[in-house]
Design a protein around this motif. Structure first.
Motif, PDB file in Angstrom:
ATOM      1  N   LEU A  37     -31.198   9.637 -23.820  1.00  0.00           N
ATOM      2  CA  LEU A  37     -31.177  11.053 -24.173  1.00  0.00           C
ATOM      3  C   LEU A  37     -32.362  11.376 -25.083  1.00  0.00           C
ATOM      4  O   LEU A  37     -32.661  10.623 -26.008  1.00  0.00           O
ATOM      5  N   THR A  38     -33.021  12.499 -24.817  1.00  0.00           N
ATOM      6  CA  THR A  38     -34.083  12.953 -25.713  1.00  0.00           C
ATOM      7  C   THR A  38     -33.448  13.513 -26.982  1.00  0.00           C
ATOM      8  O   THR A  38     -32.244  13.801 -27.024  1.00  0.00           O
ATOM      9  N   GLU A  39     -34.264  13.696 -28.015  1.00  0.00           N
ATOM     10  CA  GLU A  39     -33.743  14.264 -29.276  1.00  0.00           C
ATOM     11  C   GLU A  39     -33.197  15.671 -29.048  1.00  0.00           C
ATOM     12  O   GLU A  39     -32.170  16.050 -29.614  1.00  0.00           O
ATOM     13  N   ASP A  40     -33.871  16.451 -28.202  1.00  0.00           N
ATOM     14  CA  ASP A  40     -33.394  17.808 -27.896  1.00  0.00           C
ATOM     15  C   ASP A  40     -32.021  17.766 -27.217  1.00  0.00           C
ATOM     16  O   ASP A  40     -31.148  18.595 -27.513  1.00  0.00           O
ATOM     17  N   MET A  41     -31.842  16.809 -26.309  1.00  0.00           N
ATOM     18  CA  MET A  41     -30.555  16.676 -25.622  1.00  0.00           C
ATOM     19  C   MET A  41     -29.451  16.328 -26.625  1.00  0.00           C
ATOM     20  O   MET A  41     -28.353  16.879 -26.583  1.00  0.00           O
ATOM     21  N   LYS A  42     -29.758  15.436 -27.552  1.00  0.00           N
ATOM     22  CA  LYS A  42     -28.763  15.033 -28.557  1.00  0.00           C
ATOM     23  C   LYS A  42     -28.362  16.219 -29.438  1.00  0.00           C
ATOM     24  O   LYS A  42     -27.205  16.361 -29.823  1.00  0.00           O
ATOM     25  N   ARG A  43     -29.347  17.062 -29.751  1.00  0.00           N
ATOM     26  CA  ARG A  43     -29.089  18.197 -30.648  1.00  0.00           C
ATOM     27  C   ARG A  43     -28.346  19.336 -29.964  1.00  0.00           C
ATOM     28  O   ARG A  43     -27.699  20.135 -30.619  1.00  0.00           O
ATOM     29  N   SER A  44     -28.455  19.426 -28.651  1.00  0.00           N
ATOM     30  CA  SER A  44     -27.951  20.612 -27.935  1.00  0.00           C
ATOM     31  C   SER A  44     -26.429  20.752 -27.983  1.00  0.00           C
ATOM     32  O   SER A  44     -25.898  21.849 -27.844  1.00  0.00           O
ATOM     33  N   GLY A  45     -25.719  19.622 -28.144  1.00  0.00           N
ATOM     34  CA  GLY A  45     -24.260  19.667 -28.148  1.00  0.00           C
ATOM     35  C   GLY A  45     -23.631  19.602 -26.762  1.00  0.00           C
ATOM     36  O   GLY A  45     -22.415  19.497 -26.635  1.00  0.00           O
ATOM     37  N   HIS A  46     -24.459  19.641 -25.705  1.00  0.00           N
ATOM     38  CA  HIS A  46     -23.930  19.606 -24.341  1.00  0.00           C
ATOM     39  C   HIS A  46     -23.852  18.183 -23.769  1.00  0.00           C
ATOM     40  O   HIS A  46     -23.195  17.964 -22.758  1.00  0.00           O
ATOM     41  N   PHE A  47     -24.553  17.241 -24.394  1.00  0.00           N
ATOM     42  CA  PHE A  47     -24.669  15.895 -23.819  1.00  0.00           C
ATOM     43  C   PHE A  47     -23.933  14.868 -24.671  1.00  0.00           C
ATOM     44  O   PHE A  47     -23.946  14.947 -25.904  1.00  0.00           O
ATOM     45  N   GLU A  48     -23.328  13.928 -23.990  1.00  0.00           N
ATOM     46  CA  GLU A  48     -22.583  12.854 -24.669  1.00  0.00           C
ATOM     47  C   GLU A  48     -22.864  11.552 -23.923  1.00  0.00           C
ATOM     48  O   GLU A  48     -23.063  11.552 -22.706  1.00  0.00           O
ATOM     49  N   THR A  49     -22.848  10.457 -24.648  1.00  0.00           N
ATOM     50  CA  THR A  49     -23.094   9.153 -24.034  1.00  0.00           C
ATOM     51  C   THR A  49     -21.787   8.387 -23.851  1.00  0.00           C
ATOM     52  O   THR A  49     -20.949   8.362 -24.749  1.00  0.00           O
ATOM     53  N   ALA A  50     -21.635   7.779 -22.661  1.00  0.00           N
ATOM     54  CA  ALA A  50     -20.544   6.825 -22.429  1.00  0.00           C
ATOM     55  C   ALA A  50     -21.172   5.439 -22.527  1.00  0.00           C
ATOM     56  O   ALA A  50     -21.998   5.062 -21.693  1.00  0.00           O
ATOM     57  N   SER A  51     -20.793   4.695 -23.546  1.00  0.00           N
ATOM     58  CA  SER A  51     -21.497   3.446 -23.861  1.00  0.00           C
ATOM     59  C   SER A  51     -21.061   2.271 -23.000  1.00  0.00           C
ATOM     60  O   SER A  51     -19.863   1.985 -22.883  1.00  0.00           O
ATOM     61  N   LEU A  52     -22.044   1.600 -22.413  1.00  0.00           N
ATOM     62  CA  LEU A  52     -21.815   0.275 -21.851  1.00  0.00           C
ATOM     63  C   LEU A  52     -21.929  -0.724 -23.001  1.00  0.00           C
ATOM     64  O   LEU A  52     -22.311  -0.359 -24.120  1.00  0.00           O
ATOM     65  N   SER A  53     -21.608  -1.981 -22.734  1.00  0.00           N
ATOM     66  CA  SER A  53     -21.786  -3.011 -23.754  1.00  0.00           C
ATOM     67  C   SER A  53     -22.461  -4.231 -23.144  1.00  0.00           C
ATOM     68  O   SER A  53     -22.489  -4.400 -21.921  1.00  0.00           O
ATOM     69  N   ILE A  54     -23.025  -5.045 -24.013  1.00  0.00           N
ATOM     70  CA  ILE A  54     -23.795  -6.213 -23.585  1.00  0.00           C
ATOM     71  C   ILE A  54     -23.297  -7.430 -24.361  1.00  0.00           C
ATOM     72  O   ILE A  54     -23.073  -7.359 -25.573  1.00  0.00           O
ATOM     73  N   ASP A  55     -23.134  -8.536 -23.633  1.00  0.00           N
ATOM     74  CA  ASP A  55     -22.780  -9.805 -24.269  1.00  0.00           C
ATOM     75  C   ASP A  55     -23.885 -10.812 -24.038  1.00  0.00           C
ATOM     76  O   ASP A  55     -24.320 -11.024 -22.897  1.00  0.00           O
ATOM     77  N   ILE A  56     -24.341 -11.423 -25.123  1.00  0.00           N
ATOM     78  CA  ILE A  56     -25.307 -12.516 -25.021  1.00  0.00           C
ATOM     79  C   ILE A  56     -24.892 -13.596 -26.023  1.00  0.00           C
ATOM     80  O   ILE A  56     -24.778 -13.333 -27.232  1.00  0.00           O
ATOM     81  N   ASP A  57     -24.611 -14.781 -25.502  1.00  0.00           N
ATOM     82  CA  ASP A  57     -24.034 -15.857 -26.312  1.00  0.00           C
ATOM     83  C   ASP A  57     -22.800 -15.313 -27.051  1.00  0.00           C
ATOM     84  O   ASP A  57     -21.947 -14.716 -26.420  1.00  0.00           O
ATOM     85  N   GLU A  58     -22.740 -15.450 -28.376  1.00  0.00           N
ATOM     86  CA  GLU A  58     -21.537 -14.976 -29.079  1.00  0.00           C
ATOM     87  C   GLU A  58     -21.690 -13.531 -29.569  1.00  0.00           C
ATOM     88  O   GLU A  58     -20.817 -13.013 -30.264  1.00  0.00           O
ATOM     89  N   HIS A  59     -22.766 -12.881 -29.203  1.00  0.00           N
ATOM     90  CA  HIS A  59     -23.036 -11.520 -29.688  1.00  0.00           C
ATOM     91  C   HIS A  59     -22.507 -10.470 -28.701  1.00  0.00           C
ATOM     92  O   HIS A  59     -22.813 -10.517 -27.516  1.00  0.00           O
ATOM     93  N   HIS A  60     -21.721  -9.530 -29.225  1.00  0.00           N
ATOM     94  CA  HIS A  60     -21.232  -8.389 -28.437  1.00  0.00           C
ATOM     95  C   HIS A  60     -21.921  -7.133 -28.967  1.00  0.00           C
ATOM     96  O   HIS A  60     -21.777  -6.790 -30.146  1.00  0.00           O
TER      97      HIS A  60
END
Length: 279
Positions: A13-36
């Motif tokens: 998302l661009t900074e403008d998109m984040k500020r607009s209030g219309h956009f939201e992120t659905a977070s994926l996650s990543i695992d590498i070794d013991e780090h989540h």
């Protein structure tokens, strides 16, 4: 708020998109070794790239749950759109559709549509911006869906990476046979198919020649560039991305340019030094 657009976190998302209030992120996650690692605003790209460099293992990603999408749809907005990674590359699209079905069971009727980007990274960004453009133009729900699906059909994704190892190890390069030996420093020029899978468009010796070849592909493939936004994302290589932007602008004249650093999932697949172009 009349509309909301949920973009899975492979889309930056661009900074403008984040500020607009219309956009939201659905977070994926990543695992590498013991780090989540959750791919949200806490994502630290430099630390993540260091973890990958130190690890003998390939990182693995997990898509948002259907319940996470359902909660995203549960809001004041009358119309909700989701934009996900290509369904050929991730379970995020199926999860978003399941979340829509769960929402309708739990809360009743609402206009919700899930777009399969058939792309990734800034491809998703451009689709989300197109949805907002259609909404701001006063289109009704069906017209927005029809227009944006048409836009997705016309969109092209290109990329050149320093390494394809993460994509290969995670089974994202099915059917690509001619990946050359890294000892020869051959860099493939990759792209998206209309179905949303990854294909090889060409190759060159060394990253500079591969980027030049990618730029040729972009210029040859783009129709009516003056009506389109050119989007470039990079993984930890701003100077390289700026050079690609300048080389493209010498040859095409888009209506706007977006240049973004990759978020978590895009950083995982693009790897240090990767460049993605979508138009």
């Amino acid at each position: 708020m009349s509309y909301k657009i949920i973009v899975d976190s492979c889309g930056e998302l661009t900074e403008d998109m984040k500020r607009s209030g219309h956009f939201e992120t659905a977070s994926l996650s990543i695992d590498i070794d013991e780090h989540h690692i959750v791919d949200d605003e806490t994502f630290d790209q430099k630390r993540f790239l260091a973890l990958i460099a130190q690890s003998p293992h390939s990182p693995k990603s997990s898509c948002p749950s259907p319940e996470a999408y359902m909660e995203g749809y549960h809001c004041e907005a009358k119309r909700v759109y989701a934009v996900t990674l290509s369904a050929e590359l991730s379970g995020s699209y199926n999860s978003a559709v399941l979340g829509k079905n769960l929402y309708h069971e739990e809360y009743g009727d609402k206009e919700i549509y899930v777009f399969n980007s058939r792309s990734a990274s800034v491809g998703e960004t451009l689709i989300a911006l197109k949805i907002a453009e259609c909404e701001e133009a006063g289109m009704d729900f069906e017209e927005v869906v029809r227009t944006v699906e048409g836009y997705i059909e016309s969109q092209h994704t290109y990329f050149v990476l320093e390494t394809l190892e993460t994509l290969r190890k995670n089974g994202r390069l099915k059917g690509i046979k001619s990946l050359m030996a890294s000892a020869l420093n051959i860099k493939p020029v990759m792209g998206s198919t209309p179905q949303g899978t990854i294909c090889q468009l060409g190759q060159a010796r060394g990253i500079k020649k591969a980027l030049a070849k990618m730029i040729d592909e972009v210029v040859q493939g783009v129709k009516k560039p003056e009506e389109k936004i050119l989007a470039i994302s990079h993984c930890n290589c701003p100077e390289r991305a700026q050079k690609v932007k300048e080389m493209l602008l010498e040859r095409i004249n888009p209506k706007d340019v977006i240049l973004l650093d990759t978020a978590g999932i895009s950083s995982m697949y693009a790897a240090d030094g990767g460049i993605i172009v979508v138009v």
